[in-house]
Design a protein around this motif. Structure first.
Motif, mmCIF file in Angstrom:
data_model
loop_
_atom_site.group_PDB
_atom_site.id
_atom_site.type_symbol
_atom_site.label_atom_id
_atom_site.label_comp_id
_atom_site.label_asym_id
_atom_site.label_seq_id
_atom_site.Cartn_x
_atom_site.Cartn_y
_atom_site.Cartn_z
ATOM 1 N N LYS B 24 0.844 -1.208 0.000
ATOM 2 C CA LYS B 24 0.000 0.000 0.000
ATOM 3 C C LYS B 24 0.875 1.252 0.000
ATOM 4 N N ASN B 25 1.887 1.255 0.862
ATOM 5 C CA ASN B 25 2.773 2.408 0.972
ATOM 6 C C ASN B 25 3.647 2.566 -0.273
ATOM 7 N N LEU B 26 4.125 1.448 -0.796
ATOM 8 C CA LEU B 26 4.979 1.504 -1.980
ATOM 9 C C LEU B 26 4.198 2.016 -3.191
ATOM 10 N N ALA B 27 2.913 1.662 -3.267
ATOM 11 C CA ALA B 27 2.084 2.170 -4.358
ATOM 12 C C ALA B 27 1.952 3.691 -4.250
ATOM 13 N N MET B 28 1.794 4.179 -3.037
ATOM 14 C CA MET B 28 1.717 5.632 -2.832
ATOM 15 C C MET B 28 3.037 6.298 -3.233
ATOM 16 N N ALA B 29 4.146 5.736 -2.761
ATOM 17 C CA ALA B 29 5.456 6.316 -3.080
ATOM 18 C C ALA B 29 5.696 6.314 -4.592
ATOM 19 N N LEU B 30 5.282 5.239 -5.256
ATOM 20 C CA LEU B 30 5.429 5.145 -6.712
ATOM 21 C C LEU B 30 4.638 6.267 -7.383
ATOM 22 N N SER B 31 3.422 6.504 -6.921
ATOM 23 C CA SER B 31 2.600 7.551 -7.537
ATOM 24 C C SER B 31 3.213 8.934 -7.320
ATOM 25 N N VAL B 32 3.864 9.129 -6.187
ATOM 26 C CA VAL B 32 4.513 10.416 -5.906
ATOM 27 C C VAL B 32 5.709 10.622 -6.840
ATOM 28 N N GLU B 33 6.478 9.573 -7.092
ATOM 29 C CA GLU B 33 7.613 9.701 -8.018
ATOM 30 C C GLU B 33 7.146 9.975 -9.439
ATOM 31 N N VAL B 34 6.065 9.321 -9.852
ATOM 32 C CA VAL B 34 5.535 9.572 -11.197
ATOM 33 C C VAL B 34 5.053 11.019 -11.308
ATOM 34 N N ALA B 35 4.481 11.537 -10.227
ATOM 35 C CA ALA B 35 4.025 12.934 -10.246
ATOM 36 C C ALA B 35 5.204 13.886 -10.466
ATOM 37 N N GLU B 36 6.400 13.491 -10.046
ATOM 38 C CA GLU B 36 7.562 14.343 -10.268
ATOM 39 C C GLU B 36 7.916 14.411 -11.748
ATOM 40 N N ILE B 37 7.598 13.357 -12.481
ATOM 41 C CA ILE B 37 7.791 13.394 -13.933
ATOM 42 C C ILE B 37 6.702 14.266 -14.573
ATOM 43 N N VAL B 38 5.460 14.062 -14.148
ATOM 44 C CA VAL B 38 4.346 14.868 -14.674
ATOM 45 C C VAL B 38 4.639 16.359 -14.469
ATOM 46 N N ILE B 40 7.419 17.946 -14.415
ATOM 47 C CA ILE B 40 8.427 18.471 -15.345
ATOM 48 C C ILE B 40 7.759 18.923 -16.640
ATOM 49 N N PHE B 41 6.702 18.212 -17.054
ATOM 50 C CA PHE B 41 6.077 18.484 -18.349
ATOM 51 C C PHE B 41 4.834 19.363 -18.292
ATOM 52 N N GLN B 42 4.342 19.684 -17.100
ATOM 53 C CA GLN B 42 2.970 20.209 -17.026
ATOM 54 C C GLN B 42 2.751 21.511 -17.795
ATOM 55 N N TRP B 43 3.713 22.411 -17.855
ATOM 56 C CA TRP B 43 3.491 23.673 -18.576
ATOM 57 C C TRP B 43 4.089 23.667 -19.984
ATOM 58 N N SER B 49 7.996 18.954 -25.125
ATOM 59 C CA SER B 49 8.305 17.762 -24.329
ATOM 60 C C SER B 49 9.122 16.740 -25.133
ATOM 61 N N ARG B 50 9.082 16.845 -26.459
ATOM 62 C CA ARG B 50 9.861 15.918 -27.288
ATOM 63 C C ARG B 50 11.344 16.317 -27.343
ATOM 64 N N MET B 51 11.641 17.555 -26.949
ATOM 65 C CA MET B 51 13.022 18.045 -27.048
ATOM 66 C C MET B 51 13.477 18.713 -25.753
ATOM 67 N N THR B 56 16.842 19.410 -18.076
ATOM 68 C CA THR B 56 15.566 18.707 -17.948
ATOM 69 C C THR B 56 15.762 17.217 -18.168
ATOM 70 N N ARG B 57 16.553 16.865 -19.165
ATOM 71 C CA ARG B 57 16.796 15.454 -19.458
ATOM 72 C C ARG B 57 17.488 14.771 -18.270
ATOM 73 N N ALA B 58 18.412 15.459 -17.625
ATOM 74 C CA ALA B 58 19.094 14.889 -16.461
ATOM 75 C C ALA B 58 18.111 14.693 -15.310
ATOM 76 N N HIS B 59 17.219 15.651 -15.140
ATOM 77 C CA HIS B 59 16.179 15.553 -14.103
ATOM 78 C C HIS B 59 15.257 14.361 -14.412
ATOM 79 N N LEU B 60 14.885 14.208 -15.676
ATOM 80 C CA LEU B 60 14.038 13.076 -16.074
ATOM 81 C C LEU B 60 14.754 11.746 -15.858
ATOM 82 N N HIS B 61 16.043 11.719 -16.129
ATOM 83 C CA HIS B 61 16.843 10.514 -15.928
ATOM 84 C C HIS B 61 16.759 10.066 -14.464
#
Lengths: 111, 111, 111, 111
Positions: B24-38, B40-43, B49-51, B56-61
């Protein structure tokens, strides 16, 4: 992983879906798949989540698969190898959160 | 992937973090990490986002690495192999969304 | 709510941010703010989450505020009143999950 | 908002669902509802997201309703008024991102 990458590339090409696969969109799709995992656990407590029944486990198997598929699609579009990125980040996390050999009890850090 | 799994198991054991790692906790933590990717791209728009630039690429890595780490931690707790799950789900998706060899232009399906 | 809507409209106009506020982007931003709430709870158990300390509660106060701000921005862009939408959906949920007056103990449904 | 809060309290009590409503769980449920909004937009581009068709708009109306319902449930459990929290946070954001009266073109800040 290399086989998965090759199969995913073929899968996307065969369906002409690359035009939808801007990283921005793939990040959104990835977050939606992860939410499907969160949904499975949301009303369970932690102990229940440690022992999912057979149906739940099969559902989780599907969703974990989808998450890795979308993560790989996203990484590919950015020319990033997800396994290499994970190994590199684990090293950074190792340095950020040194393990203490005495029976260390400290709260879970934030990666 | 097997090496990553072994390293992750050791990393968690060394820090006595398993007690926090209910799925349960790991699923929450996973969703929080994915939100960090979202985030980066939100604006950005899709073309931007293709370039991504170098920073930014290092942050995404980093973030893609964290997402795979947490996905692997979650899968391990459920005795699921994430690569095997992805291969299996890709086959299901292949059947659900058959590719048509003529220049098929159909909307992106929902896995 | 009407005052909040008016203040948000002014806030966005003053900063020339409307051009970023395609509903697609606002949906992403909303998901990122919600992830900040998830992050606060991810290593807590349920009982701990029922009794947050003063600092945590203040942090949650901020994040709940941000979530409502972004939800309102998104709804405005779609000419939707979030309060009216909530009332309407609660009625649909009421019909979908009828309450049984006998001491009904049934699992939490999925809205 | 007060009417919504009262209706939600009654809705939860009638169904004996409070036992599931630890803030930790409500945060997860909230994130799942937000993901349903993200999913609606994930393959659209920004311009398409500004002009949803009638069916899509109705779907969004439902999901925005669900998000506000869960946000209100979560806030209630923490004795937080979501409208008051939003007003307070908007003031903090106003100070953090001062508007410049000349035609300022600056990137959208991070709240």
């Amino acid at each position: 992983m290399q086989t998965l990458i090759a199969k995913i590339d073929a899968f996307v090409a065969e369906r002409n879906w690359d035009r939808y696969h801007a990283p921005k969109n793939l990040a959104m799709a990835l977050s939606v798949e992860v939410a499907e995992i969160v949904e499975i656990f949301q009303w369970m407590n932690e102990d229940q989540s440690r022992m999912p029944d057979k149906t739940t486990r099969a559902h989780l198997h599907d969703e974990i698969g989808d998450v890795l598929i979308y993560l790989t699609m996203l990484a590919r579009k950015l020319d990033i190898d997800p396994l290499e990125a994970a190994h590199a980040k684990l090293e950074k996390n190792r340095i950020k959160y040194p393990a203490v050999n005495a029976s260390a009890k400290f709260p879970h850090g934030r990666f």
